[in-house]
Design a protein around this motif. Structure first.
Motif, PDB file in Angstrom:
ATOM      1  N   LEU A  16       0.818  -1.337   0.175  1.00  0.00           N
ATOM      2  CA  LEU A  16       0.022  -0.073  -0.055  1.00  0.00           C
ATOM      3  C   LEU A  16       1.055   1.413  -0.057  1.00  0.00           C
ATOM      4  N   GLU A  17       2.054   1.212   0.739  1.00  0.00           N
ATOM      5  CA  GLU A  17       2.761   2.488   0.577  1.00  0.00           C
ATOM      6  C   GLU A  17       3.651   2.761  -0.476  1.00  0.00           C
ATOM      7  N   ALA A  19       2.382   1.637  -3.434  1.00  0.00           N
ATOM      8  CA  ALA A  19       1.482   1.959  -4.458  1.00  0.00           C
ATOM      9  C   ALA A  19       1.343   3.697  -4.235  1.00  0.00           C
ATOM     10  N   ALA A  20       1.056   4.230  -3.005  1.00  0.00           N
ATOM     11  CA  ALA A  20       0.940   5.593  -2.794  1.00  0.00           C
ATOM     12  C   ALA A  20       2.096   6.253  -3.081  1.00  0.00           C
ATOM     13  N   PHE A  31      -6.524   0.100  -8.587  1.00  0.00           N
ATOM     14  CA  PHE A  31      -6.857  -0.679  -7.237  1.00  0.00           C
ATOM     15  C   PHE A  31      -8.199  -0.912  -7.153  1.00  0.00           C
ATOM     16  N   LEU A 132      -5.113   2.479   0.438  1.00  0.00           N
ATOM     17  CA  LEU A 132      -4.592   2.978  -0.430  1.00  0.00           C
ATOM     18  C   LEU A 132      -4.615   4.528  -0.141  1.00  0.00           C
ATOM     19  N   LEU A 171      -2.677  -2.760  -7.759  1.00  0.00           N
ATOM     20  CA  LEU A 171      -2.809  -3.297  -6.627  1.00  0.00           C
ATOM     21  C   LEU A 171      -3.607  -4.461  -6.409  1.00  0.00           C
TER      22      LEU A 171
END
Length: 327
Positions: A16-17, A19-20, A31, A132, A171
């Motif tokens: 998640l980090e 992707a962010a 996502f 996310l 994601l």
């Protein structure tokens, strides 16, 4: 466009980090939500939004939905009145998008709104999407993660097959539960149904205590999109689609509903919730089967059936001249 390397992000804190961070860098990241997979970009970054339109082949006059992590985040972007506040309280997080006046100084790229004075906004009801949005800590513009006009994706595999080389990352959040895009309502000046979707219109009308208007009821209705999801030809498989068919022709592949014999059946028991969740995957499977002519059984036009029929009507609509079947 020049092919890009498409990464896969796991649905864990590290993924998640990552992707962010890709979103912060101006990347395009698909996502999952409870409706379909979205293709996310930083809604404040015009360069990133322009890349999104290019990657999807989406007309730039077609506005985008912005996804937020909380009601407070939405309040920073749009002007709520009592009615829209009540609808958000009743259906957020969930598959309802509200079209509301954009606040001055909200910082949203004008490419997101396609020059309109309104913004389409929703809070998704999906743990991975919420993770996310929390990691990114900002508004994410996200149409469906597929080439424009083609079938919306409800699984990681759908996105991978259609968008690898076009976007920066996916994601992986498994299968989307609802399977249809969000319902879109313009809450002002009167609550108006702009697109049927994952929240049945009857549920919204029950919350409002009155009927929703439709665009044709509005004096100022025009041919230009006033929100995402209004183009007449959309969600199209490669084959030609014929609706409300009780007796398919010999050269047609039947997409069934209810107790009928068919190669694919959205719900043998006639369950509209099951049919909604299965619809886009069935259209993808028809593409894989090479179905050139597709007949669809009649589907009741109430509850989620209204949204299913909306998507099927757009799938069956004439395609723009010279476009042929979707690539």
């Amino acid at each position: 466009m020049t092919p890009v390397t498409t990464r896969t992000f796991a649905a864990d804190p590290a993924g998640l980090e990552a992707a962010a961070e890709a979103l912060r860098d101006g990347g395009l990241v698909a996502f999952p939500t409870e409706t379909v997979y979205g293709l996310g970009v930083d809604a404040r970054n015009s360069d990133a939004v322009a890349r999104l339109y290019q990657a999807k082949g989406r007309p730039s006059f077609n506005p985008l939905i912005v996804h937020v992590a909380s009601f407070e985040a939405a309040e920073a972007l749009v002007e709520f009145d009592a009615t829209s506040r009540d609808l958000a309280q009743a259906f957020w997080p969930g598959a309802l998008t509200l079209v509301l006046p954009l606040k001055e100084g909200a910082g949203i790229s004008p490419l997101v709104t396609a020059g309109l004075a309104t913004l389409a906004v929703r809070m998704p009801d999906h743990a991975v999407a919420q993770g996310l949005l929390a990691a990114f800590d900002g508004p994410v513009a996200a149409p469906s993660a597929n080439p424009s006009g083609q079938v919306s994706p409800t699984t990681f595999a759908h996105v991978k097959n259609q968008m690898t080389g076009r976007i920066d990352g996916i994601l992986d959040g498994g299968v989307c539960g609802v399977g249809l895009e969000s319902t879109i309502v313009a809450a002002r000046p009167v609550p108006t149904l702009l697109r049927a979707g994952g929240v049945p219109a009857e549920a919204i009308e029950a919350a409002l205590g009155g009927a929703l208007a439709t665009p044709s009821d509005r004096v100022d209705d025009t041919a230009a999109p006033t929100s995402p999801g209004q183009l007449s030809s959309h969600y199209a498989p490669k084959g030609q689609v014929r609706l409300n068919v009780d007796h398919p022709a010999p050269d047609e592949t039947l997409l069934g509903f209810g107790p009928v014999e068919a190669p694919l059946n959205l719900s043998p028991s006639g369950d509209l919730v099951e049919a909604a969740a299965a619809l886009f995957d069935a259209l993808h499977r028809l593409n894989e089967m090479g179905a050139e002519k597709i007949a669809v059984s009649p589907i009741p036009a109430h509850g989620l059936g209204r949204a299913i029929n909306d998507r099927l009507q757009r799938a069956a609509a004439p395609r723009p001249e010279g476009s042929g079947a979707p690539a």
